[in-house]
Structure formats: structure tokens, C-alpha cells
Write a protein that holds these residues in place. Sequence first.
Motif, short mmCIF file in Angstrom:
data_model
loop_
_atom_site.label_atom_id
_atom_site.label_comp_id
_atom_site.label_asym_id
_atom_site.label_seq_id
_atom_site.Cartn_x
_atom_site.Cartn_y
_atom_site.Cartn_z
N ALA A 1 0.85 -1.20 0.00
CA ALA A 1 0.00 0.00 0.00
C ALA A 1 0.89 1.25 0.00
CB ALA A 1 -0.89 -0.02 1.24
N LYS A 2 0.35 2.36 -0.50
CA LYS A 2 1.16 3.58 -0.58
C LYS A 2 0.56 4.72 0.24
CE LYS A 2 2.01 3.92 -5.14
NZ LYS A 2 2.72 4.32 -6.35
N ASP A 3 -0.06 4.34 1.38
CA ASP A 3 -0.67 5.39 2.19
C ASP A 3 0.37 6.14 3.01
OD1 ASP A 3 -3.29 5.15 1.36
OD2 ASP A 3 -3.54 3.33 2.55
N SER A 4 1.40 5.42 3.47
CA SER A 4 2.31 6.10 4.40
C SER A 4 3.74 5.58 4.26
CB SER A 4 1.82 5.88 5.83
OG SER A 4 1.62 4.50 6.05
N PHE A 5 4.69 6.50 4.46
CA PHE A 5 6.12 6.18 4.29
C PHE A 5 6.89 6.93 5.36
CE2 PHE A 5 10.34 6.82 2.61
CZ PHE A 5 10.61 5.74 1.77
N CYS B 1 5.67 1.61 4.50
CA CYS B 1 7.09 1.41 4.17
C CYS B 1 7.95 2.29 5.08
CB CYS B 1 7.35 1.76 2.70
SG CYS B 1 9.06 1.49 2.20
N ILE B 2 8.95 1.68 5.70
CA ILE B 2 9.94 2.45 6.47
C ILE B 2 11.28 2.27 5.77
CG2 ILE B 2 11.18 2.69 8.67
CD1 ILE B 2 8.74 1.73 10.14
N ALA B 3 11.95 3.36 5.42
CA ALA B 3 13.30 3.28 4.86
C ALA B 3 14.26 3.86 5.88
CB ALA B 3 13.39 4.06 3.55
N ALA B 4 15.33 3.13 6.18
CA ALA B 4 16.31 3.63 7.15
C ALA B 4 17.70 3.30 6.66
CB ALA B 4 16.07 2.99 8.52
N ASN B 5 18.42 4.32 6.24
CA ASN B 5 19.80 4.14 5.81
C ASN B 5 20.70 4.74 6.89
OD1 ASN B 5 22.19 3.88 4.46
ND2 ASN B 5 21.76 5.46 2.91
N ASN C 1 3.27 -1.18 9.37
CA ASN C 1 1.92 -1.71 9.16
C ASN C 1 2.01 -3.20 8.87
OD1 ASN C 1 0.03 0.27 9.54
ND2 ASN C 1 0.18 1.06 7.45
N GLN C 2 0.89 -3.89 9.01
CA GLN C 2 0.86 -5.31 8.65
C GLN C 2 -0.21 -5.50 7.59
OE1 GLN C 2 0.52 -7.79 12.07
NE2 GLN C 2 1.45 -9.52 11.01
N ALA D 1 10.13 -2.89 5.64
CA ALA D 1 11.20 -1.97 6.07
C ALA D 1 12.38 -2.20 5.13
CB ALA D 1 11.60 -2.26 7.50
N ILE D 2 12.92 -1.12 4.60
CA ILE D 2 14.12 -1.18 3.76
C ILE D 2 15.25 -0.64 4.61
CG2 ILE D 2 15.23 -0.25 1.69
CD1 ILE D 2 12.37 -0.07 0.46
#
Length: 276
Positions: free
Chosen positions: A142-146, A209-213, A231-232, A236-237
Motif C-alpha cells: 500500500a502507498k498510504d504512508s512512508f 514502508c519504512i526506509a532507514a539508511n 503496518n501489517q 522496512a528497507i
Amino acid sequence: MAYHELKLTIQPSQREILINHLAGKGCLGFIEDDVHLIAYFPDMLDIKNILSEIDAIAPKEKPDTIKYVYSLLPDQDWNESWKKGFKPLNAGNRFTILPPWEKETEGRINLIIDPGMAFGTGHHETTRSCLVLIEKYNGKIAKDSFLDLGTGTGLLAIAASKLGYRKIVAVDTDPLAAEAARMNMKLNKVSNIEVREGSMNAVAEQYDCIAANIISGVLIMLAPEIAEHMNQPGIAILSGILSEQADEVILEMQKQGLTLKESFPDDKWISLVLAK
Ligand code: SAH
């Protein structure tokens, strides 16, 4: 402000270690070519300390493997040198990263980045790997939240916005990064990103989606909160992980009930996609 410039001649194998090390010591930016790594520091930093740390990195048996030429540059020269070094760069199949003074590339998703005092110009493998993975999983979740955890220049959040994520939060513990990210959002004319100074403590919501670099140690420390705020289903990237540290990060994430979907290596680095 004046700037310290260090023109380093180093072995390719030392490049990543040195970039990470100097970034941690307050380096504002790098210019790289096949032979040199040029690093810039604000003049308020004590350059003697930095030089002695560089000497300490060179192997004792071969002290001449890292050579450098030091110069003190007035403000204007730094800007000019930096501009010359920052050329448009493609990442993933669709992104082009460019500074504000270059022309946008037609037919690509242009990410305009003025680096300011923050990390994330796409010149680092880990940033590019994150962009590849954000693009790859676009449409599969889903693309509701990042959430962009450790946003730096704001690059990943801006990419998510341009791919159509609706509500985006970008956090960074460094106030200068938060400032740079806000400025870059304006440059890109995106208005659905909220920048917050802080870390997971500044986050209350859950995300598709969580992105953490960030570096492995921080990812491990934040593992419970990363899992809690996914979310389920959600992913997570995670990036900024040296190959030899990947198993430890995977184990820690599995302890939080996440499953490994993909490992994406690039040179010495591994990025991970985990699902909840
Ligand atoms: N997302 C960008 C920048 C990554 S650099 C990119 O992919 O290129 C990592 C950023 O994380 C830095 O800006 C640093 O200030 C920030 N950071 C470090 N530790 C953090 C933490 N515990 N919480 C949030 N941000 C953190």
C-alpha cells in the motif's frame, strides 16, 4: 565561513572506510574520482585532530598508503569546487539525482538535491540501493504512508513522494539535516512530507514502508521500534549495513517477528527488505 579541503590519494579498498570515518567527523561533502577523494570540513573543526585520525587509519606497516594535501579554502572556492563535483546521477530505473543548478532530465523522476550540511546526494551506494528497493517494491505494498528514518538531505522521502506515497514523515536527529530536507522539499515542490527533528521518539504512527539508511548499530538499537511502527502488511528497507554485519541485523529483526524478503548487496554493503 572558510573550509578545510583534504585531497586524499588512497587505495580503493580504503575508500569506504575513510568516507564513513570522515562523515562521522563532520565532513560536509566529498568529491571522488578514480584516484582521489576530496573531503571538505567546516573551518571550526580542528583539522589537526582529523589529520591524526587519518594517519591512524593507514596500516602501520605501510604508513604511506594514505597521502593527502591540505588547503584552507575561502567560502566561495568551496562552493565552486562542490558544484563542479556534483553532476546529475541516475539511480534505479527511473530516478535522476541532480543539484539545483543542473537541468532536469526529461522522462525521468528528477530528485533535486542541494546537499547543504547533510548526507544523501546519491553518491553513496547505500542511498542508491535504497532508491532501487523503494522503486522495486513500489506498487507491491500500500502507498498510504512512508517513514524516512534518518532522512539526511530528504532524498528518499522526496523519491517516495514522487512515486505517489500519500503521507510521508521524515525524521533526523541532526537539526542541520532537518533544515536541508525542508529546503529540498521546497526545491522539489512536494508538500506531503512532514520533517521532524528526532528519531523514532518523534514517530507515533504506523507505516506501509519504512526506509532507514543508518549504520547497523543504530538499526539494531531501533529494531523494536521499527517493527512496532510497521503496518501489517508492510516493509522496512534497511541500509548502511556492512556485509559482515548483515547477519546480526537480520537476527535482531527476526527477533521482532519480521521476515527477510530480500538481501541486496552492493560492494561492501548490504541492504535488507523485511516484511511484517
Ligand atoms: N537517508 C539519506 C541519509 C542517510 S545518512 C540517504 O539514504 O542518503 C544517515 C542519517 O541518519 C544522518 O542524516 C544522521 O543524522 C541520521 N541519524 C543518525 N542516527 C539517527 C537516529 N538514531 N535517528 C534518526 N536519525 C539518525
